[in-house]
Design a protein around this motif. Structure first.
Motif, PDB file in Angstrom:
ATOM      1  N   ASP A 212      49.528  73.223  54.001  1.00  0.00           N
ATOM      2  CA  ASP A 212      49.648  72.669  55.355  1.00  0.00           C
ATOM      3  C   ASP A 212      50.498  71.405  55.390  1.00  0.00           C
ATOM      4  O   ASP A 212      51.019  71.024  56.439  1.00  0.00           O
ATOM      5  CB  ASP A 212      48.260  72.328  55.917  1.00  0.00           C
ATOM      6  N   ALA A 213      50.613  70.724  54.259  1.00  0.00           N
ATOM      7  CA  ALA A 213      51.316  69.435  54.234  1.00  0.00           C
ATOM      8  C   ALA A 213      52.827  69.573  54.356  1.00  0.00           C
ATOM      9  O   ALA A 213      53.509  68.603  54.730  1.00  0.00           O
ATOM     10  CB  ALA A 213      50.986  68.686  52.941  1.00  0.00           C
ATOM     11  N   LYS A 214      53.357  70.738  54.067  1.00  0.00           N
ATOM     12  CA  LYS A 214      54.807  70.924  54.060  1.00  0.00           C
ATOM     13  C   LYS A 214      55.418  70.549  55.409  1.00  0.00           C
ATOM     14  O   LYS A 214      55.014  71.061  56.448  1.00  0.00           O
ATOM     15  CB  LYS A 214      55.161  72.370  53.703  1.00  0.00           C
ATOM     16  N   GLY A 215      56.386  69.639  55.371  1.00  0.00           N
ATOM     17  CA  GLY A 215      57.110  69.253  56.577  1.00  0.00           C
ATOM     18  C   GLY A 215      56.428  68.211  57.440  1.00  0.00           C
ATOM     19  O   GLY A 215      56.987  67.775  58.439  1.00  0.00           O
ATOM     20  N   MET A 216      55.222  67.784  57.073  1.00  0.00           N
ATOM     21  CA  MET A 216      54.502  66.794  57.873  1.00  0.00           C
ATOM     22  C   MET A 216      54.822  65.377  57.405  1.00  0.00           C
ATOM     23  O   MET A 216      55.099  65.132  56.235  1.00  0.00           O
ATOM     24  CB  MET A 216      52.989  67.028  57.792  1.00  0.00           C
ATOM     25  N   LYS A 217      54.780  64.443  58.337  1.00  0.00           N
ATOM     26  CA  LYS A 217      54.929  63.016  58.032  1.00  0.00           C
ATOM     27  C   LYS A 217      53.525  62.426  57.984  1.00  0.00           C
ATOM     28  O   LYS A 217      52.833  62.377  59.003  1.00  0.00           O
ATOM     29  CB  LYS A 217      55.782  62.322  59.104  1.00  0.00           C
ATOM     30  N   VAL A 218      53.128  61.958  56.792  1.00  0.00           N
ATOM     31  CA  VAL A 218      51.725  61.643  56.535  1.00  0.00           C
ATOM     32  C   VAL A 218      51.550  60.201  56.082  1.00  0.00           C
ATOM     33  O   VAL A 218      52.289  59.702  55.231  1.00  0.00           O
ATOM     34  CB  VAL A 218      51.148  62.584  55.452  1.00  0.00           C
ATOM     35  N   ARG A 219      50.546  59.534  56.643  1.00  0.00           N
ATOM     36  CA  ARG A 219      50.108  58.224  56.157  1.00  0.00           C
ATOM     37  C   ARG A 219      48.931  58.469  55.228  1.00  0.00           C
ATOM     38  O   ARG A 219      47.872  58.901  55.657  1.00  0.00           O
ATOM     39  CB  ARG A 219      49.700  57.339  57.338  1.00  0.00           C
ATOM     40  N   GLY A 220      49.114  58.174  53.917  1.00  0.00           N
ATOM     41  CA  GLY A 220      48.072  58.475  52.947  1.00  0.00           C
ATOM     42  C   GLY A 220      47.140  57.320  52.665  1.00  0.00           C
ATOM     43  O   GLY A 220      45.970  57.518  52.388  1.00  0.00           O
ATOM     44  N   GLY A 221      47.656  56.090  52.702  1.00  0.00           N
ATOM     45  CA  GLY A 221      46.798  54.925  52.489  1.00  0.00           C
ATOM     46  C   GLY A 221      46.932  54.273  51.135  1.00  0.00           C
ATOM     47  O   GLY A 221      46.423  53.176  50.929  1.00  0.00           O
ATOM     48  N   SER A 222      47.615  54.938  50.185  1.00  0.00           N
ATOM     49  CA  SER A 222      47.847  54.334  48.877  1.00  0.00           C
ATOM     50  C   SER A 222      49.030  55.029  48.225  1.00  0.00           C
ATOM     51  O   SER A 222      49.406  56.152  48.599  1.00  0.00           O
ATOM     52  CB  SER A 222      46.620  54.449  47.969  1.00  0.00           C
ATOM     53  N   ARG A 223      49.621  54.372  47.228  1.00  0.00           N
ATOM     54  CA  ARG A 223      50.727  54.982  46.488  1.00  0.00           C
ATOM     55  C   ARG A 223      50.299  56.308  45.886  1.00  0.00           C
ATOM     56  O   ARG A 223      51.041  57.313  45.935  1.00  0.00           O
ATOM     57  CB  ARG A 223      51.178  54.023  45.385  1.00  0.00           C
ATOM     58  N   GLU A 224      49.101  56.335  45.320  1.00  0.00           N
ATOM     59  CA  GLU A 224      48.625  57.545  44.660  1.00  0.00           C
ATOM     60  C   GLU A 224      48.400  58.686  45.643  1.00  0.00           C
ATOM     61  O   GLU A 224      48.719  59.844  45.359  1.00  0.00           O
ATOM     62  CB  GLU A 224      47.344  57.232  43.877  1.00  0.00           C
ATOM     63  N   MET A 225      47.830  58.378  46.799  1.00  0.00           N
ATOM     64  CA  MET A 225      47.636  59.407  47.807  1.00  0.00           C
ATOM     65  C   MET A 225      48.984  59.943  48.275  1.00  0.00           C
ATOM     66  O   MET A 225      49.150  61.152  48.505  1.00  0.00           O
ATOM     67  CB  MET A 225      46.835  58.834  48.987  1.00  0.00           C
ATOM     68  N   ASP A 226      49.961  59.053  48.400  1.00  0.00           N
ATOM     69  CA  ASP A 226      51.305  59.472  48.809  1.00  0.00           C
ATOM     70  C   ASP A 226      51.946  60.388  47.769  1.00  0.00           C
ATOM     71  O   ASP A 226      52.634  61.360  48.124  1.00  0.00           O
ATOM     72  CB  ASP A 226      52.197  58.251  49.039  1.00  0.00           C
TER      73      ASP A 226
END
Length: 340
Positions: free
Chosen positions: A170-184
């Motif tokens: 589902d993440a493909k093509g989405m602009k996401v705020r993860g909250g940390s470098r590792e989550m990103d």
């Protein structure tokens, strides 16, 4: 030296010990300033993190019989969010309830506080404090000028503008705020574009379309009203790859300047409030589903196989990157994996 307004303001921010007039004489009172980024409320209503800070302040004042006071500044009203950790290290801010990964730029080890899929439950999160990983993290922070006063963990989920972000596909093509470098790193491997911003800026980012999905704690999903601009919620109530350490921290410079009885009181009250923090976080994991559902959002849950997919990606990206930072990070990760 001639004192100007800037000098006076700086002194007022940095120095915790002020004078209060008593009956006929000046009596020393300790005034501490506690800053955080979350919406303000009251001791009984609002974001539990703000309430926790207010309960902390009330208990300190009552049990010190007025010899200590804690002034709470919500909504980053005292200083900007990202400046708070550095200010504590320098002694320019007394206390903050602060998301651990926000400090990762200065202290890389702090990013373990939001390591994707490393902490699977509150039970394991709470066990960190007295486990070797907790003791090691406390030592690292102490060496960097920070005292851990109260441990708080929060599960989190994903608010999405359009479609649910549930599986890695589902993440493909989405602009996401993860909250940390590792989550990103995990999200990028899954095909998302990522952006870095504090959770209190998430609403504007989603509203303008700069961000399609926001990963953050259940409490922040509620407090920042993301249900108003979301069509889907991936809840963290049953299981989540997003668990964050968000403790009350204190400047070691300030803490060390206090008498022993005041130091002991601060640490005792901080420890006593940890159960309130965990109960508040768990309650919001349920409430966020109600809030988003009422607003018309589709609410979905992670199952164990899907969580396993995210963990596999995290282990190959975020965990590996973190362990390669330095020997201290590698040791922390090994210790964290041993927590039962």
């Amino acid at each position: 030296m001639t004192l100007n307004r800037r000098h006076l303001l700086a002194a007022g921010l940095a120095a915790p010990a002020l004078l209060r007039l008593g009956t006929g004489s000046a009596q020393a009172a300790t005034i501490l300033k506690l800053s955080h980024q979350f919406p303000g409320g009251s001791i009984d209503e609002g974001d539990f993190r703000d309430r926790m800070c207010r309960k902390f302040a009330a208990a300190i004042k009552e049990r010190s019989k007025g010899a200590m006071e804690v002034q709470v500044y919500p909504g980053s009203s005292l200083m900007k969010t990202n400046a708070q950790f550095s200010a504590m290290r320098k002694g320019a801010l007394d206390l903050s309830l602060y998301p651990s990964p926000y400090a990762g730029g200065e202290v890389p080890e702090m990013n373990i506080g939001l390591m994707p899929a490393l902490v699977p439950s509150y039970a394991q999160a709470v066990a960190w404090k007295d486990a070797p990983v907790g003791r090691k993290l406390t030592e690292i922070l102490d060496a960097k000028g920070i005292v851990l006063v109260s441990w708080v963990w929060q599960a989190g989920g994903v608010a999405s503008r359009e479609r649910p972000l549930l599986t890695p596909e589902d993440a493909k093509g989405m602009k996401v705020r993860g909250g940390s470098r590792e989550m990103d790193l995990m999200m990028k491997q899954a095909g998302a574009a990522t952006l870095s911003l504090p959770s209190n800026e998430s609403y504007a980012a989603m509203q303008t379309g700069a961000c399609d999905a926001v990963l953050t704690s259940s409490t922040s999903l509620i407090s920042f009203r993301l249900e108003e601009i979301s069509k889907a919620l991936t809840s963290g109530r049953e299981r989540s790859y997003w668990f964050m350490l968000e403790p009350i921290m204190m400047s070691k410079i300030v803490f060390s300047g206090l008498p022993k009885d005041q130091q002991d009181l601060i640490m005792a009250v901080g420890a006593e409030l940890e159960s309130f923090g965990q109960e508040g976080a768990k309650a919001d994991d349920t409430r966020v589903e109600e809030v988003f559902g009422k607003a018309g959002a589709k609410v979905v849950q992670l199952d164990e196989p899907t969580l396993g997919k995210w963990r596999d990606i995290a282990r190959d990206t975020a965990w590996k990157d973190f362990a390669n930072k330095n020997a201290s990070c590698a040791e922390l990760l090994k210790l964290a994996e041993k927590v039962a």
